[in-house]
Design an enzyme around this catalytic site. Structure first.
Site, PDB file in Angstrom:
ATOM      1  N   ASP A  77      -3.354   4.337   2.742  1.00 57.77           N
ATOM      2  CA  ASP A  77      -3.704   4.686   4.125  1.00 57.77           C
ATOM      3  C   ASP A  77      -3.408   6.157   4.355  1.00 57.77           C
ATOM      4  OD1 ASP A  77      -4.473   2.131   4.887  1.00 57.77           O
ATOM      5  OD2 ASP A  77      -2.528   1.592   5.717  1.00 57.77           O
ATOM      6  N   ASP A 120       1.357   4.758   2.359  1.00 57.51           N
ATOM      7  CA  ASP A 120       0.956   5.326   3.647  1.00 57.51           C
ATOM      8  C   ASP A 120       1.309   6.812   3.719  1.00 57.51           C
ATOM      9  OD1 ASP A 120       0.431   2.633   5.109  1.00 57.51           O
ATOM     10  OD2 ASP A 120       2.460   2.386   4.313  1.00 57.51           O
ATOM     11  N   ASP A 133       0.856  -1.189   0.000  1.00 59.64           N
ATOM     12  CA  ASP A 133       0.000   0.000   0.000  1.00 59.64           C
ATOM     13  C   ASP A 133       0.890   1.236   0.000  1.00 59.64           C
ATOM     14  OD1 ASP A 133       1.090   0.275   2.537  1.00 59.64           O
ATOM     15  OD2 ASP A 133      -0.820   0.267   3.596  1.00 59.64           O
TER      16      ASP A 133
HETATM   17  P1  GTP Z   1       4.181  -2.541   3.043  1.00 55.69           P
HETATM   18  O1  GTP Z   1       3.021  -1.615   3.032  1.00 55.69           O
HETATM   19  O2  GTP Z   1       3.775  -3.970   3.027  1.00 55.69           O
HETATM   20  O3  GTP Z   1       5.174  -2.230   1.991  1.00 55.69           O
HETATM   21  O4  GTP Z   1       4.975  -2.359   4.420  1.00 55.69           O
HETATM   22  P2  GTP Z   1       4.812  -1.218   5.498  1.00 55.69           P
HETATM   23  O5  GTP Z   1       5.996  -1.281   6.378  1.00 55.69           O
HETATM   24  O6  GTP Z   1       4.503   0.083   4.858  1.00 55.69           O
HETATM   25  O7  GTP Z   1       3.571  -1.745   6.349  1.00 55.69           O
HETATM   26  P3  GTP Z   1       2.140  -1.105   6.661  1.00 55.69           P
HETATM   27  O8  GTP Z   1       1.645  -0.254   5.572  1.00 55.69           O
HETATM   28  O9  GTP Z   1       1.266  -2.243   7.074  1.00 55.69           O
HETATM   29  O10 GTP Z   1       2.384  -0.250   7.956  1.00 55.69           O
HETATM   30  C1  GTP Z   1       3.243   0.865   7.970  1.00 55.69           C
HETATM   31  C2  GTP Z   1       3.597   1.206   9.365  1.00 55.69           C
HETATM   32  O11 GTP Z   1       2.458   1.670  10.061  1.00 55.69           O
HETATM   33  C3  GTP Z   1       4.116  -0.001  10.161  1.00 55.69           C
HETATM   34  O12 GTP Z   1       5.225   0.395  10.903  1.00 55.69           O
HETATM   35  C4  GTP Z   1       3.020  -0.348  11.108  1.00 55.69           C
HETATM   36  O13 GTP Z   1       3.512  -0.773  12.357  1.00 55.69           O
HETATM   37  C5  GTP Z   1       2.288   0.958  11.255  1.00 55.69           C
HETATM   38  N1  GTP Z   1       0.874   0.720  11.461  1.00 55.69           N
HETATM   39  C6  GTP Z   1       0.039  -0.029  10.717  1.00 55.69           C
HETATM   40  N2  GTP Z   1      -1.184  -0.036  11.257  1.00 55.69           N
HETATM   41  C7  GTP Z   1      -1.109   0.730  12.349  1.00 55.69           C
HETATM   42  C8  GTP Z   1      -2.037   1.140  13.340  1.00 55.69           C
HETATM   43  O14 GTP Z   1      -3.196   0.766  13.340  1.00 55.69           O
HETATM   44  N3  GTP Z   1      -1.582   2.004  14.293  1.00 55.69           N
HETATM   45  C9  GTP Z   1      -0.298   2.448  14.326  1.00 55.69           C
HETATM   46  N4  GTP Z   1       0.088   3.290  15.261  1.00 55.69           N
HETATM   47  N5  GTP Z   1       0.598   2.056  13.421  1.00 55.69           N
HETATM   48  C10 GTP Z   1       0.202   1.223  12.460  1.00 55.69           C
HETATM   49 MN    MN Z   2       2.692   0.364   3.806  1.00 53.45          MN
HETATM   50 MN    MN Z   3      -0.432   0.740   5.601  1.00 61.04          MN
END
Ligand code: GTP
Ligand code: MN
Ligand code: MN
Length: 365
Positions: free
Chosen positions: A289, A206, A204
């Site tokens: 996100d 973020d 995704d």
């Molecule tokens: P990919 O998207 O798979 O490439 O990896 P990513 O590291 O970007 O993972 P992800 O998008 O799932 O999450 C990004 C960061 O946000 C991670 O460090 C998660 O721990 C954090 N995160 C995800 N969901 C939540 C949440 O509900 N609350 C908080 N505080 N952090 C979150």
């Molecule tokens: Mn991500």
């Molecule tokens: Mn995410």
């Protein structure tokens, strides 16, 4: 890659947040094997075992050279009996039978496919498997009732399981930037997650949104989401103040990860020009996100949303166990002084925690 001398062994600090972990490292076959077992444990809700495997994998990612013999691992932290057995097998045979058996097991593959649907967590997937649903076709043919997120997830399954590229992320950044600056002059958009750590692909994209004047971020999310929707850019969105209702990992995710920011889980519709759609298609779906934070909490939110998930977990463990502090994506509380410690940058948070600053590109634990 230079193999390490048989005789030399490595030293690695205990917590992942004390280490620099680059995206590319010297032991991918070992870390991949352990990561698969971690994933399997997560899919079976065995959190203790999952974290143990994740920590072991992270230690291997941090080593300065390729491991050629288990004797080099003597004295390293986080390598339990089970992980060492896996490592030994992979070093000897190039693979580990437990990993291979898991990889090909019907349950593992069904859990992976079903939780690969946006909106489906491990509890739901497990229930479906018990009802005899192991794949998308069986799910589509069954009379299973899906919620709005799961329906969108199933409708866009192929697109959403295609890696998002850096170019897609840049293109979405431009769109969100345009929306934010036309609606809320002065508001800021920051790319977080894996792309901030330098990953070339992700599941995704973020973003963190804020405004340099405290309080001025209020109303930002609703306006941005309405604008995106009016431009036909949204295939699905759910805005909420509570994180646990719906996340990639479903309602089962640990409470330590929850926060109370205003957030939006969205599926964007990117057209040709904004992305390269699959052959024969005019557009593709991408998970995005969005999180809004007041500026006073921005540094904590930035640190908390940049990841990796294990790095975050280790930061909180370090704070709690070594410093008697409690870290979240909102604040840092010192339990000894009984007060919140302010920070306006990630660097300040590391300093409060008594840690050397680790830049995002080295948080790939
Ligand atoms: P990919 O998207 O798979 O490439 O990896 P990513 O590291 O970007 O993972 P992800 O998008 O799932 O999450 C990004 C960061 O946000 C991670 O460090 C998660 O721990 C954090 N995160 C995800 N969901 C939540 C949440 O509900 N609350 C908080 N505080 N952090 C979150
Ligand atoms: Mn991500
Ligand atoms: Mn995410």
């Amino acid at each position: 890659i230079k193999p390490a001398e048989e005789t030399c062994s490595f030293t690695v600090p205990n917590y992942a947040c004390q280490r620099r972990t680059q995206l590319h490292h010297h032991n991918p076959s070992l870390s991949d094997a352990l990561t698969l077992l971690a994933e399997n444990a997560e899919l079976n809700e065995d959190d203790g075992r999952a974290v143990a495997f994740r920590r072991a994998a992270a230690v291997l990612k941090a080593l300065p050279a390729e491991v050629t013999s288990v004797s080099q691992l003597k004295g390293l932290p986080c390598l339990g009996e089970h992980s060492l057995r896996v490592i030994k097998d992979v070093l000897k045979d190039g693979s580990c039978s437990e990993v291979e058996t898991t990889k090909h097991s019907q349950r593992f593959n069904a859990l992976k496919v079903l939780t690969g649907i946006f909106g489906v967590g491990v509890k739901t997937a497990d229930r479906w498997i018990r009802d005899g649903i192991f794949n998308l076709q069986q799910l589509r043919e069954s009379q299973t009732t899906l919620n709005r997120a799961q329906q969108a997830g199933l409708d866009h399954y192929e697109d959403l399981n295609q890696p998002v590229t850096r170019a897609d992320a840049d293109s979405i950044t431009e769109i969100v930037q345009e929306a934010v600056s036309s609606l809320f002059p002065g508001a800021q958009v920051t790319l977080t997650g894996g792309f901030r750590r330098g990953k070339m692909t992700g599941h995704d994209v973020d973003f963190l949104l804020t405004h340099p004047e405290e309080g001025r971020e209020e109303g930002l999310m609703d306006k941005v989401v309405s604008w995106l929707d009016s431009q036909g850019l949204l295939l699905y969105q759910k805005t909420s103040r509570n994180s646990y209702l719906e996340s990639r990992d479903g309602p089962g995710r640990p409470s330590s990860n929850m926060d109370r920011f205003e957030r939006c889980f969205a599926i964007f519709k990117l057209s040709r020009g904004q992305t390269s759609p699959p052959a024969g298609h005019q557009w593709r779906a991408v998970r995005v996100d969005l999180v809004v934070t007041p500026i006073s909490q921005f540094a904590f939110a930035l640190l908390g949303w940049t990841g990796s998930k294990l790095f975050e977990r280790e930061l909180r463990r370090w704070a709690g166990h070594e410093k008697a502090m409690s870290l979240s994506s909102h604040a840092l509380f010192d339990k000894t002084q009984k007060r919140y410690l302010r920070a306006s940058s990630e660097e300040e948070i590391f300093t409060h925690l008594g840690l050397s600053f680790i830049p995002p590109s080295q948080r790939n634990a």
